[in-house]
Motif scaffolding. Structure first.
Motif, PDB file in Angstrom:
ATOM      1  N   PRO A 136     -20.140 -20.128  -6.165  1.00 16.29           N
ATOM      2  CA  PRO A 136     -18.725 -19.760  -6.319  1.00 16.29           C
ATOM      3  C   PRO A 136     -18.508 -18.359  -6.884  1.00 16.29           C
ATOM      4  O   PRO A 136     -17.454 -17.762  -6.679  1.00 16.29           O
ATOM      5  CB  PRO A 136     -18.170 -20.809  -7.278  1.00 16.29           C
ATOM      6  CG  PRO A 136     -19.341 -21.461  -7.914  1.00 16.29           C
ATOM      7  CD  PRO A 136     -20.539 -21.250  -7.031  1.00 16.29           C
ATOM      8  N   THR A 184     -11.869 -20.098  -6.442  1.00 15.79           N
ATOM      9  CA  THR A 184     -12.427 -20.010  -7.798  1.00 15.79           C
ATOM     10  C   THR A 184     -11.883 -18.778  -8.514  1.00 15.79           C
ATOM     11  O   THR A 184     -11.471 -18.840  -9.673  1.00 15.79           O
ATOM     12  CB  THR A 184     -13.969 -19.934  -7.734  1.00 15.79           C
ATOM     13  OG1 THR A 184     -14.451 -21.067  -7.017  1.00 15.79           O
ATOM     14  CG2 THR A 184     -14.591 -19.883  -9.120  1.00 15.79           C
ATOM     15  N   VAL A 205     -14.417 -16.217 -14.602  1.00 11.27           N
ATOM     16  CA  VAL A 205     -14.931 -17.455 -13.987  1.00 11.27           C
ATOM     17  C   VAL A 205     -15.792 -18.221 -14.991  1.00 11.27           C
ATOM     18  O   VAL A 205     -15.715 -19.446 -15.082  1.00 11.27           O
ATOM     19  CB  VAL A 205     -15.724 -17.123 -12.705  1.00 11.27           C
ATOM     20  CG1 VAL A 205     -16.426 -18.355 -12.155  1.00 11.27           C
ATOM     21  CG2 VAL A 205     -14.794 -16.518 -11.645  1.00 11.27           C
ATOM     22  N   ALA A 210     -17.145 -22.491 -14.585  1.00 10.16           N
ATOM     23  CA  ALA A 210     -17.784 -22.543 -13.270  1.00 10.16           C
ATOM     24  C   ALA A 210     -19.070 -21.702 -13.291  1.00 10.16           C
ATOM     25  O   ALA A 210     -19.162 -20.739 -14.044  1.00 10.16           O
ATOM     26  CB  ALA A 210     -16.824 -22.007 -12.204  1.00 10.16           C
TER      27      ALA A 210
END
Ligand code: CTP
Ligand code: MG
Length: 247
Positions: A136, A184, A205, A210
């Motif tokens: 991601p 994301t 992020v 994540a």
């Protein structure tokens, strides 16, 4: 739901709205020239050089979008479509404005500093490939040459006490383009409040929890920050022009 039969579409957002205070007086940093060509033009070419990139969104200084559009119209960038939007007061705000301009069919987003005009296309492609294969968030990075100390900051000129030395082998200096699964990155920008200390997009992020992975960066992807960096950038460009016919 994304349509699985539709090809993946990759766009690059280039924040170029900074003033370049550390470079010293002059035009906004992205418009300063390298080998006679504005740094921003090199940065857009570096993104458009990847066959995967079909759209480049340039985030111009807040009151400079028409001038930047006119400047970019004087150059050619192959097949990639180009959008120019005005930026904001901070890098995070500028990136946000670039993201707001993305069409709905973009699945993979690169965020690339205009101040890294010489990133090689192989680095760009490696980042895109890692996102397309399921990560991601992907950042190009290099091991550090210098040892790094943690300090207790003191006013300029005063000696600062050292509070620790992180193990250098565990550290990486990160570059751009950073690559993301679009959802994301949008979620990170929507969720993480400005001023929480994230100095790059992957940092936002990380705050979501994540996973972020590193792929090898490149020494020519360095950021032009201070006057000496311009000397190095001119030298790299001159070498490329002499050896690979780079324009
Ligand atoms: N940037 C931006 N909008 C801002 C601030 C920065 O789009 N409000 C962009 C810069 O144009 C640059 C990238 O973010 O391409 C990385 O920032 P940096 O190297 O810090 O550039 P400047 O902020 O322009 O430089 P300085 O911090 O020395 O003023
Ligand atoms: Mg800055």
């Amino acid at each position: 739901m994304p349509d699985p039969s539709r090809p993946i579409r990759t766009a690059a957002v280039i924040p170029a709205a900074g003033r370049g205070v550390r470079l010293g007086p002059g035009a906004p940093k992205a418009l300063r020239t390298l080998g006679g060509t504005p740094m921003l033009v090199h940065a857009v070419r570096a993104m458009a050089a990847s066959r995967a990139v079909s759209l480049v969104v340039v985030v111009a200084p807040p009151d400079g979008a028409p001038e930047v559009r006119a400047l970019l119209d004087e150059h050619s960038f192959g097949r990639a479509e180009l959008l120019v939007v005005p930026g904001g007061e901070t890098r995070q705000e500028s990136v946000r404005r670039g993201l707001d301009a993305l069409p709905d069919d973009v699945d993979v987003v690169l965020v690339h500093d205009a101040a890294r005009p010489l990133v090689p296309v192989d680095t760009v492609d490696a980042v895109i490939a890692a996102v397309r294969s399921g990560a991601p968030a992907v950042v190009p990075a290099l091991p550090l040459a210098d040892t790094v100390k943690r300090v207790e900051p003191r006013p300029k000129g005063e000696a600062e006490p050292v509070t620790g030395t992180p193990e250098r082998a565990l550290l990486r200096a990160v570059q751009t383009p950073q690559g993301f699964d679009r959802e994301t990155l949008l979620k990170a920008h929507d969720t993480v409040v400005e001023g929480e200390g994230a100095t790059d997009d992957a940092g936002l992020v990380e705050r979501l929890g994540a996973p972020v992975v590193v792929v090898p960066g490149h020494e020519e992807a360095f950021k032009v920050t201070r006057p000496l960096d311009l000397v190095l950038a001119e030298a790299v460009l001159a070498r490329r022009r002499a050896t690979d016919g780079y324009v």
